[in-house]
Design an enzyme around this catalytic site. Structure first.
Site, PDB file in Angstrom:
ATOM      1  CG  ASP A   1      -8.796   3.399  -4.910  1.00  0.00           C
ATOM      2  OD1 ASP A   1      -9.864   3.611  -4.873  1.00  0.00           O
ATOM      3  OD2 ASP A   1      -7.817   2.686  -5.460  1.00  0.00           O
TER       4      ASP A   1
ATOM      5  CD  GLU B   1      -2.881  -0.840  -0.235  1.00  0.00           C
ATOM      6  OE1 GLU B   1      -3.266   0.558  -0.812  1.00  0.00           O
ATOM      7  OE2 GLU B   1      -3.292  -1.440  -0.448  1.00  0.00           O
TER       8      GLU B   1
ATOM      9  CE1 TYR C   1      -7.374   3.254  -0.940  1.00  0.00           C
ATOM     10  CE2 TYR C   1      -4.883   2.748  -0.308  1.00  0.00           C
ATOM     11  CZ  TYR C   1      -6.166   2.198  -0.615  1.00  0.00           C
ATOM     12  OH  TYR C   1      -5.674   1.412  -1.633  1.00  0.00           O
TER      13      TYR C   1
END
Ligand code: SF4
Length: 308
Positions: free
Chosen positions: A146, A45, A128
């Site tokens: 996102d 991520e 996020y």
């Protein structure tokens, strides 16, 4: 009226079923998919923040091979971490990840916490990334929003210019309980492969019959896409461009070696003059403050090296 009010409970279940069914046969094969190791999820991520999936894939594999655990990453020299990060851009994310690993090992026994408040205090983790870690690694019913998901939700609900709060509410309302990981990844894949920013592929979209924008997508997408393109600054010659070049030079220096300001200037800007020195000094102070360079003034004139 809230964005999701246009869909009844039955319609919401219908959307969930359509998207999850589509995902079960059309999902992208990604190196971190189906992996629930919190460390792997966090690395992927952090790499994917502002960098595309295609570019991240091979770098992610190499990074995990070199640093397979939080402990291995925490103990690694920063210069090695920056070398392994090369190719993703945005070197500050590598610094944040390295700091995260050190904090996780120092304060949490080498295990990533599953508490959103603690995660949100780690460097480089915005809303996020926190939501992604909670849903992908810890199977919590948390919706992620996102860029791709924002587009899918905005268009399908008939409000492509919806603000962040409205989209978060809608994302939470649509979330099928107990399936957050699959659902969030399904929406991402839908945005990345079907509901594209330009030329969305509505004819093969699993929600085309119930999407508010399916018939009018041209009018809804062209203008915002153009505005974004117009706002983008040229990269070549920008401050970010020179920061990236300097980080690459320092990262590849032999361990402990330093370079003078003159050498550095010549290497990044062959036509540089003495008048460029204050400009370089300011960039170097910024890089040092961001943990991306070290400055040594022990022998008078400043010399620069990789971060320690
Ligand atoms: S029908 Fe078209 S606009 Fe609507 S979600 Fe699917 S691809 Fe996007």
């Amino acid at each position: 009226m809230a964005l999701g009010d246009r869909w009844s409970r039955e319609a919401t279940e219908d959307i969930q079923r359509r998207i999850l069914d589509w995902y079960s046969v059309s999902r992208r094969q990604l190196p971190w998919r189906d992996d629930t190791d919190p460390y792997h999820i966090l690395v992927s991520e952090m790499m994917l923040q502002q960098t595309g999936v295609g570019r991240v894939g091979p770098i992610y594999r190499r990074f995990i091979d070199l640093f397979p655990t939080f402990a291995a990453l925490a103990e690694a020299p920063r210069q090695d971490v920056l070398r392994a990060w090369a190719g993703t851009g945005y070197n500050r994310r590598a610094i944040h990840l390295h700091e995260c690993a050190r904090i996780v090992c120092r304060d949490h026994d080498g295990r990533l916490p599953n508490d959103p408040a603690i995660l949100a205090r780690l460097p480089g983790l915005g809303p996020y990334t926190v939501a992604a870690v909670l849903s992908f690694a810890f199977h919590q019913d948390v919706a992620t929003v996102d860029t791709n998901i924002r587009r899918v939700l905005g268009r399908s609900s008939g409000k492509p210019d919806a603000d962040e709060r409205e989209l978060r509410e809608l994302a939470t309302r649509l979330l099928p309980r107990g399936r957050a990981s699959d659902w969030n990844q399904a929406l991402m894949d839908l945005g990345a492969t079907i509901c594209l920013a330009s030329n969305p592929r509505c004819s093969i979209c699993p929600v085309r019959e119930i999407c508010a924008s399916a018939l009018d997508v041209d009018a809804l997408t062209r203008a915002p896409a153009r505005r974004v393109a117009e706002r983008q600054e040229p990269y070549l010659g920008s401050r970010r461009f020179y920061r990236g070049r300097i980080v690459a030079i320092l990262r590849d220096l032999p361990s402990g070696k330093l370079v003078s300001a003159g050498d550095l200037l010549t290497r990044i800007k062959p036509d540089a003059t003495a008048a460029d020195q204050p400009w370089l000094d300011e960039i170097m102070r910024g890089l040092a403050a961001d943990g991306l360079a070290s400055i040594d003034t022990s022998q008078g004139d400043a010399r620069f090296g990789a971060p320690t």
